[in-house]
Design a protein around this motif. Sequence first.
Motif, short mmCIF file in Angstrom:
data_model
loop_
_atom_site.label_atom_id
_atom_site.label_comp_id
_atom_site.label_asym_id
_atom_site.label_seq_id
_atom_site.Cartn_x
_atom_site.Cartn_y
_atom_site.Cartn_z
N LEU A 213 0.84 -1.19 0.00
CA LEU A 213 0.00 0.00 0.00
C LEU A 213 0.87 1.25 0.00
CD1 LEU A 213 -2.63 -1.00 2.74
CD2 LEU A 213 -2.85 -1.24 0.25
N SER A 214 0.29 2.37 -0.37
CA SER A 214 1.01 3.65 -0.34
C SER A 214 0.57 4.42 0.90
CB SER A 214 0.71 4.46 -1.60
OG SER A 214 1.32 5.72 -1.52
N LYS A 215 1.35 4.30 1.97
CA LYS A 215 0.96 4.96 3.21
C LYS A 215 1.06 6.47 3.12
CE LYS A 215 5.46 4.40 5.55
NZ LYS A 215 6.12 3.79 6.72
N ASP A 216 1.72 7.00 2.08
CA ASP A 216 1.78 8.45 1.89
C ASP A 216 0.40 9.05 1.63
OD1 ASP A 216 4.49 8.31 2.22
OD2 ASP A 216 5.01 8.56 0.10
N GLU A 217 -0.55 8.21 1.26
CA GLU A 217 -1.91 8.71 1.01
C GLU A 217 -2.55 9.26 2.29
OE1 GLU A 217 -3.34 9.14 -1.79
OE2 GLU A 217 -2.01 8.03 -3.12
N PHE A 218 -1.99 8.94 3.44
CA PHE A 218 -2.53 9.43 4.71
C PHE A 218 -1.98 10.81 5.07
CE2 PHE A 218 -3.53 4.99 4.95
CZ PHE A 218 -4.67 4.91 5.74
N ILE A 219 -0.99 11.28 4.32
CA ILE A 219 -0.37 12.57 4.63
C ILE A 219 -1.22 13.71 4.10
CG2 ILE A 219 1.67 14.03 4.27
CD1 ILE A 219 3.31 11.45 3.97
N ASP A 220 -1.53 14.67 4.95
CA ASP A 220 -2.31 15.84 4.54
C ASP A 220 -1.45 16.82 3.77
OD1 ASP A 220 -4.79 15.12 5.67
OD2 ASP A 220 -4.11 15.76 7.65
N GLU A 221 -2.05 17.47 2.78
CA GLU A 221 -1.39 18.54 2.06
C GLU A 221 -1.15 19.71 3.02
OE1 GLU A 221 0.18 20.03 -1.58
OE2 GLU A 221 -0.76 18.07 -1.23
N GLU A 222 0.08 20.18 3.10
CA GLU A 222 0.40 21.27 4.04
C GLU A 222 0.25 22.63 3.36
OE1 GLU A 222 4.06 21.00 6.09
OE2 GLU A 222 3.68 18.97 6.87
N LEU A 223 -0.34 23.58 4.09
CA LEU A 223 -0.47 24.94 3.58
C LEU A 223 0.78 25.74 3.90
CD1 LEU A 223 -4.14 25.79 4.66
CD2 LEU A 223 -3.35 24.91 2.47
N GLY A 224 1.13 26.66 3.02
CA GLY A 224 2.27 27.52 3.25
C GLY A 224 1.93 28.67 4.18
N GLU A 225 2.93 29.50 4.49
CA GLU A 225 2.75 30.61 5.42
C GLU A 225 1.68 31.58 4.93
OE1 GLU A 225 5.42 34.10 7.64
OE2 GLU A 225 6.15 33.13 5.81
N LEU A 226 1.70 31.90 3.66
CA LEU A 226 0.72 32.85 3.12
C LEU A 226 -0.69 32.27 3.19
CD1 LEU A 226 -0.03 35.47 1.67
CD2 LEU A 226 0.40 34.28 -0.50
N SER A 227 -0.86 31.03 2.81
CA SER A 227 -2.18 30.40 2.84
C SER A 227 -2.72 30.34 4.26
CB SER A 227 -2.11 28.99 2.25
OG SER A 227 -1.80 29.05 0.88
N ASN A 228 -1.86 30.01 5.22
CA ASN A 228 -2.29 30.00 6.62
C ASN A 228 -2.70 31.39 7.08
OD1 ASN A 228 -2.12 27.26 7.56
ND2 ASN A 228 0.10 27.39 7.34
N PHE A 229 -1.97 32.40 6.64
CA PHE A 229 -2.27 33.79 6.98
C PHE A 229 -3.66 34.18 6.46
CE2 PHE A 229 -2.38 38.13 5.28
CZ PHE A 229 -2.22 38.88 6.44
N ILE A 230 -3.92 33.89 5.20
CA ILE A 230 -5.20 34.24 4.59
C ILE A 230 -6.35 33.47 5.25
CG2 ILE A 230 -6.55 34.07 2.45
CD1 ILE A 230 -3.90 34.67 0.96
N GLU A 231 -6.14 32.20 5.49
CA GLU A 231 -7.22 31.40 6.06
C GLU A 231 -7.51 31.79 7.51
OE1 GLU A 231 -7.12 27.25 5.29
OE2 GLU A 231 -7.12 27.56 3.11
#
Length: 365
Positions: A213-231
């Motif tokens: 299996l590909s266990k990497d499928e459980f890893i969430d996409e990480e947001l960058g500093e700017l995206s976190n700031f806007i959100e």
Amino acid sequence: MQTLDNLKNATFKILTSSSTGSGFYLKNEDVLITNHHVVKGYKKVAVEDNNQNRIIANVIMINPDIDIAILKPEQPIDIEHAFSINSSLVITTRQKVYVLGYPFGMPFTITEGIVSNPEQQMNGKHFVQTDAAINPGNSGGPLVTEEGFLVGINSSKFNNADNMGFAIPFKEVASAIESIKSNIDGKFSLQCHSCHSLSYDPVDYCNNCGCQLSKDEFIDEELGELSNFIEDAIAQLGINPVLTRAGYEYWNFHQGSSEIRIFIYKRDYLYITSPINTIPKENLLDLYTYLISSNHSPFKLGIYQNTIFISYRVHMADIFKDEDSKNYVKEKLKDLALKADEMDDFLVNTYGCPMTTYSKKDLRR
């Protein structure tokens, strides 16, 4: 009897901070179906109906091998007509079919075609081949018969195919639905492509059959500093940021009737803008005088292609100078959203400017 027109209410736009796609609702199972590549890297996504209303759905099962994902909506979807699976349906060559979805993130469309091959073999798998156009954004949406029966899941992964579209057969959907019956708690799970059992934790091998299996499928996409700031700024408006994601470094949502758009321009500027009204046929002198002379600093009023926008622009370097700068920009983001919702009503009442087609449908005037 179901018709293609009323099935549009059961066809949804799927939005993440990476892309947009389509999906469809199975009422009996209370789940949405889409492609795995549409939601890859996310366990929560936004789901938008034909009236621009959004809810959050949890990804409860993915199978990357056959490119299927199953989503569980967090709120009830109250619609009369929805998709269902007819296990006895036989797909034949030259049968008329229809692609439903949101190509390129546009409003809902229906595209007609015929089945070129009901069992086209590619990469060791079978697909329904059609001459109906399946474009980016259609991915995950339904391919249906004239009577509204599900034929398969549209896939635009084969984007080098000229005048050919491919769909994952409906029998794969039925198999995926059967497998989630064991997922009573609605957890995120990875379906084994060999035995179809579910894994709820990142493991290298299937606990049931030992398949890799590909266990990497459980890893969430990480947001960058700017995206976190806007959100973070969007969250301060009382809106869940997940509901506003609409592609890479792009957010949109409605504040009241007004659509708010946030995006990065050429990596240098953060833009916050809203298309609030269109130009009327009368009273143009009074309107133009107002638009030129009124001061809404730091916001600007402008016209582009017959649409009035209210906008705010800031250079990226000015956002992250210090904490005061970041807080100031966050306040301006919130202020513009509230100002746009106030301004569109003002322009309707004072100058007879119609609201735009981007305005919330049930709040247009």
